[in-house]
Motif scaffolding. Structure first.
Motif, PDB file in Angstrom:
ATOM      1  N   SER A 276       9.520   9.130  23.337  1.00  0.00           N
ATOM      2  CA  SER A 276       8.498  10.164  23.467  1.00  0.00           C
ATOM      3  C   SER A 276       7.135   9.639  23.045  1.00  0.00           C
ATOM      4  O   SER A 276       7.031   8.729  22.218  1.00  0.00           O
ATOM      5  CB  SER A 276       8.838  11.372  22.583  1.00  0.00           C
TER       6      SER A 276
ATOM      7  N   ARG B  55      10.311  17.565  31.261  1.00  0.00           N
ATOM      8  CA  ARG B  55      10.177  16.447  30.324  1.00  0.00           C
ATOM      9  C   ARG B  55       8.817  16.445  29.625  1.00  0.00           C
ATOM     10  O   ARG B  55       8.717  16.035  28.466  1.00  0.00           O
ATOM     11  CB  ARG B  55      10.358  15.113  31.061  1.00  0.00           C
TER      12      ARG B  55
ATOM     13  N   GLN C 257       2.679  16.333  25.714  1.00  0.00           N
ATOM     14  CA  GLN C 257       3.890  15.853  25.064  1.00  0.00           C
ATOM     15  C   GLN C 257       4.827  15.320  26.131  1.00  0.00           C
ATOM     16  O   GLN C 257       5.191  16.051  27.057  1.00  0.00           O
ATOM     17  CB  GLN C 257       4.567  16.983  24.285  1.00  0.00           C
TER      18      GLN C 257
ATOM     19  N   ASN D 231       8.412  13.578  26.816  1.00  0.00           N
ATOM     20  CA  ASN D 231       9.750  13.273  26.318  1.00  0.00           C
ATOM     21  C   ASN D 231      10.591  12.639  27.416  1.00  0.00           C
ATOM     22  O   ASN D 231      10.249  12.722  28.597  1.00  0.00           O
ATOM     23  CB  ASN D 231      10.426  14.551  25.822  1.00  0.00           C
TER      24      ASN D 231
END
Length: 120
Positions: free
Chosen positions: A16, A66, A81, A83
């Protein structure tokens, strides 16, 4: 409006990262914001966008589930963000501002990019 993206780096697949985009200017909170990326040899593509209120978000199909875009108008900052990163997410990531639309295209202001590299 001046934009400065940060937070890129090298990460292994499955990892991440969180990108940040700091904006200057008093009108930031009224702009839709978007993240775009450009991989070597490819055209720049839309990744995610968020309206000025944060109430509506949009994602490219390739990152849905994601990536998450968010914003803090008090801090004049928008975040991405990321991930479950994949090697195909490797690109230079740019943030951009849109005074009048949804933040998905027709951006008026662009920041310098931040490199994201995902190793397999």
């Amino acid at each position: 409006v001046q934009l400065q993206a940060s937070g890129g780096g090298l990460v292994q697949a499955g990892g991440s990262l969180r990108l940040s985009c700091a904006a200057s200017g008093r009108t930031f909170s009224s702009y839709a914001m978007g993240w775009f990326r450009q991989a070597p040899g490819k055209e720049r593509e839309f990744v995610a966008a968020i309206r000025w209120s944060g109430g509506s978000t949009y994602y490219a199909d390739s990152v849905k589930g994601r990536f998450t875009i968010s914003r803090d108008n008090a801090k004049n900052t928008v975040y991405l963000q990321m991930n479950s990163l994949k090697p195909e997410d490797t690109a230079v990531y740019y943030c951009a501002a849109d005074p009048s639309g949804t933040g998905r295209s027709g951006m008026d202001y662009w920041g310098k990019g931040t490199q994201v590299t995902v190793s397999s």
